[in-house]
Design a protein around this motif. Structure first.
Motif, PDB file in Angstrom:
ATOM      1  N   ARG A 186       8.042   0.318  -7.975  1.00  9.62           N
ATOM      2  CA  ARG A 186       6.766  -0.385  -8.193  1.00  9.62           C
ATOM      3  C   ARG A 186       6.757  -1.732  -7.468  1.00  9.62           C
ATOM      4  N   ALA A 187       7.904  -2.437  -7.494  1.00 11.26           N
ATOM      5  CA  ALA A 187       7.977  -3.734  -6.821  1.00 11.26           C
ATOM      6  C   ALA A 187       7.792  -3.563  -5.311  1.00 11.26           C
ATOM      7  N   PHE A 188       8.439  -2.539  -4.728  1.00 13.33           N
ATOM      8  CA  PHE A 188       8.263  -2.281  -3.302  1.00 13.33           C
ATOM      9  C   PHE A 188       6.846  -1.810  -3.006  1.00 13.33           C
ATOM     10  N   GLY A 189       6.275  -1.034  -3.933  1.00 14.73           N
ATOM     11  CA  GLY A 189       4.883  -0.600  -3.776  1.00 14.73           C
ATOM     12  C   GLY A 189       3.934  -1.777  -3.764  1.00 14.73           C
ATOM     13  N   ALA A 190       4.237  -2.808  -4.548  1.00 10.11           N
ATOM     14  CA  ALA A 190       3.394  -4.013  -4.557  1.00 10.11           C
ATOM     15  C   ALA A 190       3.425  -4.699  -3.193  1.00 10.11           C
ATOM     16  N   VAL A 191       4.583  -4.682  -2.535  1.00  5.57           N
ATOM     17  CA  VAL A 191       4.686  -5.281  -1.189  1.00  5.57           C
ATOM     18  C   VAL A 191       3.811  -4.473  -0.225  1.00  5.57           C
ATOM     19  N   ALA A 192       3.888  -3.154  -0.315  1.00  4.05           N
ATOM     20  CA  ALA A 192       3.094  -2.300   0.574  1.00  4.05           C
ATOM     21  C   ALA A 192       1.606  -2.486   0.323  1.00  4.05           C
ATOM     22  N   ARG A 193       1.209  -2.554  -0.970  1.00  2.19           N
ATOM     23  CA  ARG A 193      -0.220  -2.749  -1.288  1.00  2.19           C
ATOM     24  C   ARG A 193      -0.691  -4.105  -0.794  1.00  2.19           C
ATOM     25  N   ARG A 194       0.161  -5.091  -0.859  1.00  2.00           N
ATOM     26  CA  ARG A 194      -0.200  -6.422  -0.382  1.00  2.00           C
ATOM     27  C   ARG A 194      -0.442  -6.383   1.116  1.00  2.00           C
ATOM     28  N   GLU A 195       0.335  -5.563   1.812  1.00  3.64           N
ATOM     29  CA  GLU A 195       0.166  -5.388   3.251  1.00  3.64           C
ATOM     30  C   GLU A 195      -1.180  -4.736   3.572  1.00  3.64           C
ATOM     31  N   GLN A 196      -1.602  -3.800   2.714  1.00  2.00           N
ATOM     32  CA  GLN A 196      -2.836  -3.062   2.975  1.00  2.00           C
ATOM     33  C   GLN A 196      -4.068  -3.759   2.413  1.00  2.00           C
ATOM     34  N   ALA A 197      -3.868  -4.717   1.518  1.00  2.00           N
ATOM     35  CA  ALA A 197      -5.013  -5.389   0.871  1.00  2.00           C
ATOM     36  C   ALA A 197      -5.740  -6.282   1.842  1.00  2.00           C
TER      37      ALA A 197
END
Length: 197
Positions: A186-197
């Motif tokens: 989930r923490a790594f997913g948050a980094v990826a979502r931040r990249e796509q946001a």
């Protein structure tokens, strides 16, 4: 033009005709602004001068004339009389060196500005994150995961000591480890979502 067979001279002689350094003749050739003989060893003077004049930047004429007259005075004082240098340098030719340098500088600046604008746009649309920010987010996620793993024995010891079935102990350990891995994911997913946001 003495000694120029059919209007063809060596590159060095053409440099003297222009009152320029041999490196400038190389630059002109690389820019496609020289007309060479059939064997490529000589410069066709008239055609090359016409091509140089035709590709000169007219907005730089005043500056080029000042530079050409300064160069002419310095060259006349420093060099002996050149038998092939009886032709005077047209202002358009003199300005071409400065104009080309300025044009290249402007093109380089435009390319740099375009790259910077593209990076800025990609950051705004979320395609890119700053490396320091990503590094911080990943370090934070890994530190949280490590702390969670280090606390696992203290968290599970009381529960596991009460279980006698070895199979059940494996299930409890597996679920606890899976839970920690999901948190890291989930923490790594948050980094990826931040990249796509």
């Amino acid at each position: 033009m003495a000694g120029a067979e059919g209007g063809e001279v060596s590159r060095k002689a053409f440099a003297r005709i222009l009152g320029a350094a041999p490196s400038y003749i190389t630059q002109l050739q690389e820019e496609g602004r020289l007309v060479l003989s059939a064997d490529g060893k000589k410069v066709r003077v008239e055609e090359s001068l016409a091509l140089i004049r035709g590709t000169a930047d007219p907005s730089k004429a005043g500056v080029a004339e000042r530079h050409a007259s300064a160069r002419g005075a310095a060259t006349a004082a420093a060099e002996p009389e050149d038998p092939e240098g009886d032709e005077t340098l047209p202002p358009e030719v003199a300005q071409s060196s400065d104009a080309k340098r300025r044009a290249k500088a402007l093109a380089d600046k435009a390319e740099t500005d375009a790259k910077a604008a593209e990076l800025d746009y990609r950051q705004r649309v979320g395609e890119l994150l700053e490396a320091a920010e990503v590094e911080h987010l990943i370090k934070s996620a890994v530190a949280t995961f490590r702390g969670s793993l280090e606390n696992l024995p203290d968290t599970l010891a009381p529960e596991l000591s009460a279980i006698a079935d070895e199979g059940r102990i494996r299930v409890v350990l597996g679920e606890a480890i899976e839970h920690r891995l999901e948190e890291l994911s989930r923490a790594f997913g948050a980094v990826a979502r931040r990249e796509q946001a």
